[in-house]
Each structure stands twice: as structure tokens, then as C-alpha cells.
Design a protein around this motif. Sequence first.
Motif, PDB file in Angstrom:
ATOM      1  N   ILE A   1       0.851  -1.201   0.000  1.00  0.00           N
ATOM      2  CA  ILE A   1       0.000   0.000   0.000  1.00  0.00           C
ATOM      3  C   ILE A   1       0.879   1.240   0.000  1.00  0.00           C
ATOM      4  O   ILE A   1       0.594   2.209  -0.700  1.00  0.00           O
ATOM      5  CB  ILE A   1      -0.965   0.007   1.217  1.00  0.00           C
ATOM      6  CG1 ILE A   1      -1.980  -1.121   1.079  1.00  0.00           C
ATOM      7  CG2 ILE A   1      -1.669   1.364   1.333  1.00  0.00           C
ATOM      8  CD1 ILE A   1      -2.868  -1.289   2.297  1.00  0.00           C
ATOM      9  N   LYS A   2       1.967   1.205   0.777  1.00  0.00           N
ATOM     10  CA  LYS A   2       2.874   2.361   0.854  1.00  0.00           C
ATOM     11  C   LYS A   2       4.066   2.247  -0.090  1.00  0.00           C
ATOM     12  O   LYS A   2       4.536   3.256  -0.608  1.00  0.00           O
ATOM     13  CB  LYS A   2       3.383   2.524   2.288  1.00  0.00           C
ATOM     14  CG  LYS A   2       2.322   2.988   3.242  1.00  0.00           C
ATOM     15  CD  LYS A   2       2.932   3.364   4.556  1.00  0.00           C
ATOM     16  CE  LYS A   2       2.682   4.832   4.749  1.00  0.00           C
ATOM     17  NZ  LYS A   2       3.214   5.340   5.989  1.00  0.00           N
ATOM     18  N   GLU A   3       4.557   1.064  -0.292  1.00  0.00           N
ATOM     19  CA  GLU A   3       5.752   0.851  -1.122  1.00  0.00           C
ATOM     20  C   GLU A   3       5.413  -0.132  -2.237  1.00  0.00           C
ATOM     21  O   GLU A   3       5.175  -1.300  -1.969  1.00  0.00           O
ATOM     22  CB  GLU A   3       6.911   0.300  -0.282  1.00  0.00           C
ATOM     23  CG  GLU A   3       7.341   1.181   0.868  1.00  0.00           C
ATOM     24  CD  GLU A   3       7.986   2.482   0.424  1.00  0.00           C
ATOM     25  OE1 GLU A   3       8.496   2.544  -0.715  1.00  0.00           O
ATOM     26  OE2 GLU A   3       7.977   3.429   1.220  1.00  0.00           O
ATOM     27  N   LYS A   4       5.386   0.340  -3.460  1.00  0.00           N
ATOM     28  CA  LYS A   4       4.955  -0.513  -4.583  1.00  0.00           C
ATOM     29  C   LYS A   4       6.015  -1.524  -5.005  1.00  0.00           C
ATOM     30  O   LYS A   4       5.690  -2.620  -5.426  1.00  0.00           O
ATOM     31  CB  LYS A   4       4.565   0.357  -5.796  1.00  0.00           C
ATOM     32  CG  LYS A   4       3.473   1.374  -5.512  1.00  0.00           C
ATOM     33  CD  LYS A   4       2.197   0.730  -5.053  1.00  0.00           C
ATOM     34  CE  LYS A   4       1.115   1.758  -4.815  1.00  0.00           C
ATOM     35  NZ  LYS A   4       0.203   1.402  -3.763  1.00  0.00           N
ATOM     36  N   ASN A   5       7.288  -1.169  -4.918  1.00  0.00           N
ATOM     37  CA  ASN A   5       8.370  -2.034  -5.403  1.00  0.00           C
ATOM     38  C   ASN A   5       8.997  -2.834  -4.272  1.00  0.00           C
ATOM     39  O   ASN A   5       8.977  -2.420  -3.112  1.00  0.00           O
ATOM     40  CB  ASN A   5       9.458  -1.192  -6.083  1.00  0.00           C
ATOM     41  CG  ASN A   5       8.919  -0.464  -7.284  1.00  0.00           C
ATOM     42  OD1 ASN A   5       8.175  -1.030  -8.077  1.00  0.00           O
ATOM     43  ND2 ASN A   5       9.271   0.808  -7.425  1.00  0.00           N
ATOM     44  N   HIS A   6       9.590  -3.960  -4.636  1.00  0.00           N
ATOM     45  CA  HIS A   6      10.328  -4.773  -3.671  1.00  0.00           C
ATOM     46  C   HIS A   6      11.735  -4.202  -3.534  1.00  0.00           C
ATOM     47  O   HIS A   6      12.701  -4.749  -4.068  1.00  0.00           O
ATOM     48  CB  HIS A   6      10.392  -6.236  -4.130  1.00  0.00           C
ATOM     49  CG  HIS A   6       9.086  -6.923  -4.091  1.00  0.00           C
ATOM     50  ND1 HIS A   6       8.428  -7.324  -5.220  1.00  0.00           N
ATOM     51  CD2 HIS A   6       8.298  -7.281  -3.056  1.00  0.00           C
ATOM     52  CE1 HIS A   6       7.295  -7.897  -4.887  1.00  0.00           C
ATOM     53  NE2 HIS A   6       7.193  -7.894  -3.577  1.00  0.00           N
ATOM     54  N   ASP A   7      11.846  -3.106  -2.822  1.00  0.00           N
ATOM     55  CA  ASP A   7      13.140  -2.452  -2.642  1.00  0.00           C
ATOM     56  C   ASP A   7      13.460  -2.357  -1.155  1.00  0.00           C
ATOM     57  O   ASP A   7      12.752  -2.925  -0.316  1.00  0.00           O
ATOM     58  CB  ASP A   7      13.159  -1.074  -3.328  1.00  0.00           C
ATOM     59  CG  ASP A   7      12.039  -0.156  -2.850  1.00  0.00           C
ATOM     60  OD1 ASP A   7      11.403  -0.451  -1.811  1.00  0.00           O
ATOM     61  OD2 ASP A   7      11.790   0.854  -3.527  1.00  0.00           O
ATOM     62  N   LYS A   8      14.518  -1.632  -0.846  1.00  0.00           N
ATOM     63  CA  LYS A   8      14.964  -1.528   0.542  1.00  0.00           C
ATOM     64  C   LYS A   8      13.868  -0.947   1.445  1.00  0.00           C
ATOM     65  O   LYS A   8      13.615  -1.461   2.539  1.00  0.00           O
ATOM     66  CB  LYS A   8      16.231  -0.671   0.616  1.00  0.00           C
ATOM     67  CG  LYS A   8      16.859  -0.628   1.975  1.00  0.00           C
ATOM     68  CD  LYS A   8      18.168   0.141   1.959  1.00  0.00           C
ATOM     69  CE  LYS A   8      18.792   0.151   3.336  1.00  0.00           C
ATOM     70  NZ  LYS A   8      20.086   0.839   3.337  1.00  0.00           N
ATOM     71  N   ALA A   9      13.203   0.098   0.994  1.00  0.00           N
ATOM     72  CA  ALA A   9      12.139   0.727   1.792  1.00  0.00           C
ATOM     73  C   ALA A   9      10.987  -0.244   2.039  1.00  0.00           C
ATOM     74  O   ALA A   9      10.416  -0.283   3.133  1.00  0.00           O
ATOM     75  CB  ALA A   9      11.628   1.985   1.095  1.00  0.00           C
ATOM     76  N   PHE A  10      10.665  -1.050   1.031  1.00  0.00           N
ATOM     77  CA  PHE A  10       9.597  -2.040   1.166  1.00  0.00           C
ATOM     78  C   PHE A  10       9.940  -3.040   2.270  1.00  0.00           C
ATOM     79  O   PHE A  10       9.128  -3.293   3.164  1.00  0.00           O
ATOM     80  CB  PHE A  10       9.382  -2.759  -0.167  1.00  0.00           C
ATOM     81  CG  PHE A  10       8.425  -3.915  -0.074  1.00  0.00           C
ATOM     82  CD1 PHE A  10       7.055  -3.700  -0.121  1.00  0.00           C
ATOM     83  CD2 PHE A  10       8.888  -5.212   0.076  1.00  0.00           C
ATOM     84  CE1 PHE A  10       6.167  -4.759  -0.028  1.00  0.00           C
ATOM     85  CE2 PHE A  10       8.005  -6.275   0.167  1.00  0.00           C
ATOM     86  CZ  PHE A  10       6.646  -6.043   0.121  1.00  0.00           C
TER      87      PHE A  10
END
Length: 174
Positions: free
Chosen positions: A133-142
Amino acid sequence: MSNASLSQNKLKYLSAYSQKVQDQVSTMLAMDSLGEFIIKKYPNVHNIKNDKLLRQYVLDLKQRHLKKSAPLSKVIYDKKIHVVNNALGLHTFVSRVQGSKLKSKNEIRISEMFKQAPEAFLEMIVVHELSHIKEKNHDKAFYQLCEHMLPEYHQREFEMRLYLTQLEFKGAIY
């Protein structure tokens, strides 16, 4: 099934892990001890068996961790999700123009296979989908958000992959 046979039948849920880890899991499968390991750590399946209970479960987690995030329009178990999408859960985000406003809808669909799983695995999947919902990509923030919501997120993900491997090679354990 021998270790050599298991090596030829790729451990698809564990392909990102080291060969040493894959060899250990292959050995556990060959010795029929992987299911026992999972049951010992997670002895019970949850009682969240329908869409209404799943929705409440997801909304409770969302309220605890993502109070100010966009609302969810739908939360359901989906019997097609694992086969069609090769996924365990899906978060969909749809934007539509209605008059002069842009309206968005968030939906979470969880594979029906998690109706018969330990709650720890269901929680891990829900946290993953809520994080989208907040982070669309599978990245560090996610993944930081996943760990914020569930501090043992990565361990649970690994053990859930062990559970999926057990299901694939040996069948249900609960």
C-alpha cells in the motif's frame, strides 16, 4: 526421494538461497523430517477460514501499523491466485477518474492455500501485501516496512518457503 532426485527437481521456493541451504532442505525432505520441523515450530493452523474473518484480520494489522494509509476496498481468499499468478498474495491498486477527482482502490487477495496454514505464515503474507500500500516495489524501503510491521519477517518468509517446499514434494502436513 533421494537428494540427487531433489536436486534435479529444483527447489523453486528456495532458489535464491545458498546451495548449502538447499542441500540441507533436500536432506530433510529425503529423511521426511521437514514436515516435522515445521509442525514443531508451528503446531497449529489458524481459524481464519473465510473472507469476512480474513478482512477483519487484515484490517486489524493495517490499523496497528498503517493507520493513515489508503483504505482497502476488498480483502479475500482467492483460489486462483497461486496457479494463475505464481504468487501467494496480490495487492492491486486501481485508479479511476470520477468527475474531476481521481479515485483509487486497494485490494488484497491471499492464496486460498493459506486457509490451512499456521497463522505465522498468513501474517507474513498479509504484512507483505499491506506493505505494498505504501511501497509498490520490492526495494529496501519495502523490506524495511515489512520488518517494521513484523520484526522477524525474513525468518518467517524463509520458513514459509520451507512449508511451500514441503507441500510441493510431500503434501499437506496439517
